[in-house]
Design a protein around this motif. Structure first.
Motif, PDB file in Angstrom:
ATOM      1  N   GLU A 106       0.826  -1.207   0.000  1.00  0.00           N
ATOM      2  CA  GLU A 106       0.000   0.000   0.000  1.00  0.00           C
ATOM      3  C   GLU A 106       0.855   1.250   0.000  1.00  0.00           C
ATOM      4  OE1 GLU A 106      -2.643  -0.276   3.326  1.00  0.00           O
ATOM      5  OE2 GLU A 106      -3.905  -1.770   2.361  1.00  0.00           O
ATOM      6  N   GLN A 148      -7.525  -1.874  -6.965  1.00  0.00           N
ATOM      7  CA  GLN A 148      -8.885  -2.059  -7.445  1.00  0.00           C
ATOM      8  C   GLN A 148      -9.000  -3.154  -8.499  1.00  0.00           C
ATOM      9  OE1 GLN A 148     -11.279  -0.538  -5.788  1.00  0.00           O
ATOM     10  NE2 GLN A 148      -9.637   0.375  -4.602  1.00  0.00           N
ATOM     11  N   LEU A 178       2.695   1.220  -3.789  1.00  0.00           N
ATOM     12  CA  LEU A 178       1.897   1.218  -5.012  1.00  0.00           C
ATOM     13  C   LEU A 178       0.778   2.249  -4.938  1.00  0.00           C
ATOM     14  CD1 LEU A 178       1.601  -2.652  -5.406  1.00  0.00           C
ATOM     15  CD2 LEU A 178       3.202  -1.139  -6.574  1.00  0.00           C
ATOM     16  N   SER A 179       0.284   2.640  -6.093  1.00  0.00           N
ATOM     17  CA  SER A 179      -0.807   3.616  -6.141  1.00  0.00           C
ATOM     18  C   SER A 179      -2.129   2.944  -5.743  1.00  0.00           C
ATOM     19  CB  SER A 179      -0.922   4.218  -7.541  1.00  0.00           C
ATOM     20  OG  SER A 179      -1.350   3.232  -8.448  1.00  0.00           O
ATOM     21  N   PRO A 180      -3.086   3.719  -5.224  1.00  0.00           N
ATOM     22  CA  PRO A 180      -4.373   3.137  -4.805  1.00  0.00           C
ATOM     23  C   PRO A 180      -5.134   2.459  -5.936  1.00  0.00           C
ATOM     24  CG  PRO A 180      -4.117   5.350  -3.908  1.00  0.00           C
ATOM     25  CD  PRO A 180      -2.982   5.133  -4.858  1.00  0.00           C
ATOM     26  N   SER A 181      -4.950   2.899  -7.180  1.00  0.00           N
ATOM     27  CA  SER A 181      -5.692   2.301  -8.298  1.00  0.00           C
ATOM     28  C   SER A 181      -5.282   0.846  -8.540  1.00  0.00           C
ATOM     29  CB  SER A 181      -5.478   3.114  -9.571  1.00  0.00           C
ATOM     30  OG  SER A 181      -4.098   3.119  -9.916  1.00  0.00           O
ATOM     31  N   VAL A 182      -4.066   0.477  -8.155  1.00  0.00           N
ATOM     32  CA  VAL A 182      -3.604  -0.899  -8.334  1.00  0.00           C
ATOM     33  C   VAL A 182      -4.423  -1.858  -7.476  1.00  0.00           C
ATOM     34  CG1 VAL A 182      -1.614  -2.440  -8.024  1.00  0.00           C
ATOM     35  CG2 VAL A 182      -1.277  -0.143  -8.922  1.00  0.00           C
TER      36      VAL A 182
END
Length: 189
Positions: free
Chosen positions: A50, A59, A53-57
């Motif tokens: 977390e 999802q 990496l970016s939050p979109s990963v």
């Protein structure tokens, strides 16, 4: 189509390890503490991911469990690190409490308690499919249109969630009975 995430599969492996250790009759405190450390390690790795990496990963697969519905819509659910670490803390607390019970020689339910570790470890993993189950239970999706495999997955993990709750209640009752037994033996002596 359902694609389970890698963290979810790792969390499902932890109760299997607990069942294997219980079948091999490992010491109860060791089972609980081993499962707690496994869940804690998965939680630590997720926390690092977390941070990096970016939050979109989170999802999409492989870090989020995705469910593609027959009409083409995609829903995703991810394993929450806080829930995972909370489940690890509960298992660790149970292991420490049982270790103290062993020191006080007040453990009448050793064989029974050994088998509680695996369902208790299910608590973290079942939060992912419960996210999907809630969308059906709350009426966002029509249960009749769900595929049989999706229904089976949701029913199985809802059962696992319930089992984890019963296992925690059974451990608390067992611990209270052991503590009362120890206190009555001290008063008699």
């Amino acid at each position: 189509m359902l694609l389970p995430s890698l963290p979810f599969l790792a969390c499902l492996a932890v109760p299997l390890l607990g069942a294997y250790m219980a079948q091999r009759e490992a010491p109860v405190a060791r089972i609980f503490l081993t499962l707690a450390s496994c869940l804690g390690l998965i939680g630590a790795l997720l926390s690092i991911a977390e941070a990096l990496l970016s939050p979109s990963v989170f999802q999409s697969w492989p870090l989020a469990t995705t469910l593609t519905r027959p009409e083409g819509t995609v829903a995703s659910a991810r394993l929450l690190t806080t829930v995972l670490l909370f489940n690890a803390a509960v298992l660790a607390l149970c292991g420490v409490l049982f270790w103290f019970q062993t020191l006080l020689r007040s453990t009448p339910y050793t064989a029974f308690t050994r088998w509680l570790a695996a369902p208790l470890a299910c608590g973290a993993a079942t939060t992912v499919p419960m996210g999907f189950a809630l969308t059906y239970f709350m009426g966002f999706y029509d249960w009749a249109s769900a595929r049989p495999s999706d229904k089976a997955f949701i029913i199985a993990t809802s059962t696992g969630f319930t089992l984890a709750g019963f296992a925690l209640a059974a451990f608390i009752l067992q611990f209270a009975a052991s503590a009362l037994r120890a206190l009555t033996h001290q008063r008699k002596a």
